[in-house]
Scaffold this motif. Structure first.
Motif, PDB file in Angstrom:
ATOM      1  N   THR A  77     -40.328   7.114 -36.547  1.00 46.96           N
ATOM      2  CA  THR A  77     -41.378   7.801 -35.809  1.00 46.96           C
ATOM      3  C   THR A  77     -41.743   9.074 -36.562  1.00 46.96           C
ATOM      4  O   THR A  77     -40.905   9.674 -37.254  1.00 46.96           O
ATOM      5  CB  THR A  77     -40.915   8.158 -34.383  1.00 46.96           C
ATOM      6  OG1 THR A  77     -39.780   9.012 -34.470  1.00 46.96           O
ATOM      7  CG2 THR A  77     -40.596   6.924 -33.572  1.00 46.96           C
ATOM      8  N   ALA A  89     -37.210   3.735 -33.961  1.00 49.11           N
ATOM      9  CA  ALA A  89     -36.950   5.119 -33.569  1.00 49.11           C
ATOM     10  C   ALA A  89     -36.764   6.009 -34.798  1.00 49.11           C
ATOM     11  O   ALA A  89     -37.122   7.188 -34.780  1.00 49.11           O
ATOM     12  CB  ALA A  89     -35.726   5.190 -32.673  1.00 49.11           C
ATOM     13  N   ARG A  90     -36.202   5.447 -35.875  1.00 51.83           N
ATOM     14  CA  ARG A  90     -35.967   6.250 -37.079  1.00 51.83           C
ATOM     15  C   ARG A  90     -37.236   6.544 -37.860  1.00 51.83           C
ATOM     16  O   ARG A  90     -37.284   7.491 -38.633  1.00 51.83           O
ATOM     17  CB  ARG A  90     -34.971   5.545 -38.007  1.00 51.83           C
ATOM     18  CG  ARG A  90     -33.555   5.630 -37.513  1.00 51.83           C
ATOM     19  CD  ARG A  90     -32.576   5.154 -38.565  1.00 51.83           C
ATOM     20  NE  ARG A  90     -32.728   5.799 -39.849  1.00 51.83           N
ATOM     21  CZ  ARG A  90     -32.154   6.948 -40.201  1.00 51.83           C
ATOM     22  NH1 ARG A  90     -31.407   7.580 -39.335  1.00 51.83           N
ATOM     23  NH2 ARG A  90     -32.316   7.437 -41.404  1.00 51.83           N
ATOM     24  N   ARG A 150     -39.436  12.045 -35.897  1.00 51.50           N
ATOM     25  CA  ARG A 150     -38.116  11.911 -36.521  1.00 51.50           C
ATOM     26  C   ARG A 150     -38.192  12.139 -38.023  1.00 51.50           C
ATOM     27  O   ARG A 150     -37.331  12.814 -38.606  1.00 51.50           O
ATOM     28  CB  ARG A 150     -37.554  10.514 -36.219  1.00 51.50           C
ATOM     29  CG  ARG A 150     -36.210  10.227 -36.840  1.00 51.50           C
ATOM     30  CD  ARG A 150     -35.111  11.063 -36.186  1.00 51.50           C
ATOM     31  NE  ARG A 150     -33.844  10.862 -36.834  1.00 51.50           N
ATOM     32  CZ  ARG A 150     -32.892  10.060 -36.387  1.00 51.50           C
ATOM     33  NH1 ARG A 150     -33.066   9.402 -35.266  1.00 51.50           N
ATOM     34  NH2 ARG A 150     -31.783   9.927 -37.055  1.00 51.50           N
ATOM     35  N   GLN A 185     -38.552  15.817 -38.579  1.00 45.78           N
ATOM     36  CA  GLN A 185     -37.274  16.485 -38.346  1.00 45.78           C
ATOM     37  C   GLN A 185     -36.328  16.273 -39.530  1.00 45.78           C
ATOM     38  O   GLN A 185     -35.672  17.210 -39.987  1.00 45.78           O
ATOM     39  CB  GLN A 185     -36.643  15.955 -37.065  1.00 45.78           C
ATOM     40  CG  GLN A 185     -35.301  16.577 -36.745  1.00 45.78           C
ATOM     41  CD  GLN A 185     -34.646  15.935 -35.540  1.00 45.78           C
ATOM     42  OE1 GLN A 185     -35.115  14.918 -35.044  1.00 45.78           O
ATOM     43  NE2 GLN A 185     -33.564  16.512 -35.077  1.00 45.78           N
ATOM     44  N   ASP A 186     -36.256  15.053 -40.042  1.00 50.30           N
ATOM     45  CA  ASP A 186     -35.393  14.774 -41.194  1.00 50.30           C
ATOM     46  C   ASP A 186     -35.827  15.559 -42.425  1.00 50.30           C
ATOM     47  O   ASP A 186     -34.998  16.120 -43.147  1.00 50.30           O
ATOM     48  CB  ASP A 186     -35.381  13.277 -41.503  1.00 50.30           C
ATOM     49  CG  ASP A 186     -34.640  12.458 -40.457  1.00 50.30           C
ATOM     50  OD1 ASP A 186     -33.902  13.059 -39.639  1.00 50.30           O
ATOM     51  OD2 ASP A 186     -34.800  11.227 -40.462  1.00 50.30           O
TER      52      ASP A 186
END
Length: 107
Positions: free
Chosen positions: A33, A30-31, A36, A39-40
């Motif tokens: 993807t 999940a981290r 993500r 977004q980070d």
């Protein structure tokens, strides 16, 4: 303890470790993807920009004369072509005050 009890405890520990590994793998998946990661990265860029703006504002409050001089220098740099054109027109207009005299020798 009999061998059956030890076997059942080992199976239970193995199942717990397997469940823990699977949940860790899902969290890691999940981290990483693309959404993500995007977004980070966006969050880090925005935070860095906000920190830079806060630092610039604090510096401007501490040194207003330096900030004004830097702003004027940037403004003059950005407006260098229109200012050069203006000064060229002023120079040509100032130089041709007397149109009766020609710049060439043949009149």
């Amino acid at each position: 303890m009999s061998g059956v009890v030890r076997y059942r405890e080992a199976v239970a520990r193995a199942e717990a470790a397997k469940h823990s590994l699977m949940s860790s793998a899902q969290a890691a998946r999940a981290r990483i993807t693309p959404a993500r990661l995007k977004q980070d990265a966006t969050t880090k860029v925005v935070e860095a920009a906000m920190d830079g703006m806060a630092y610039a504002a604090a510096t401007a409050r501490q040194r207003p004369a330096m900030t004004g001089a830097a702003g004027a220098a940037i403004l003059l740099f950005l407006a260098r072509r229109p200012l050069a054109a203006l000064f060229r027109r002023l120079y040509v207009g100032h130089d041709d005050i007397n149109p009766d005299h020609s710049e060439t020798d043949d009149g």
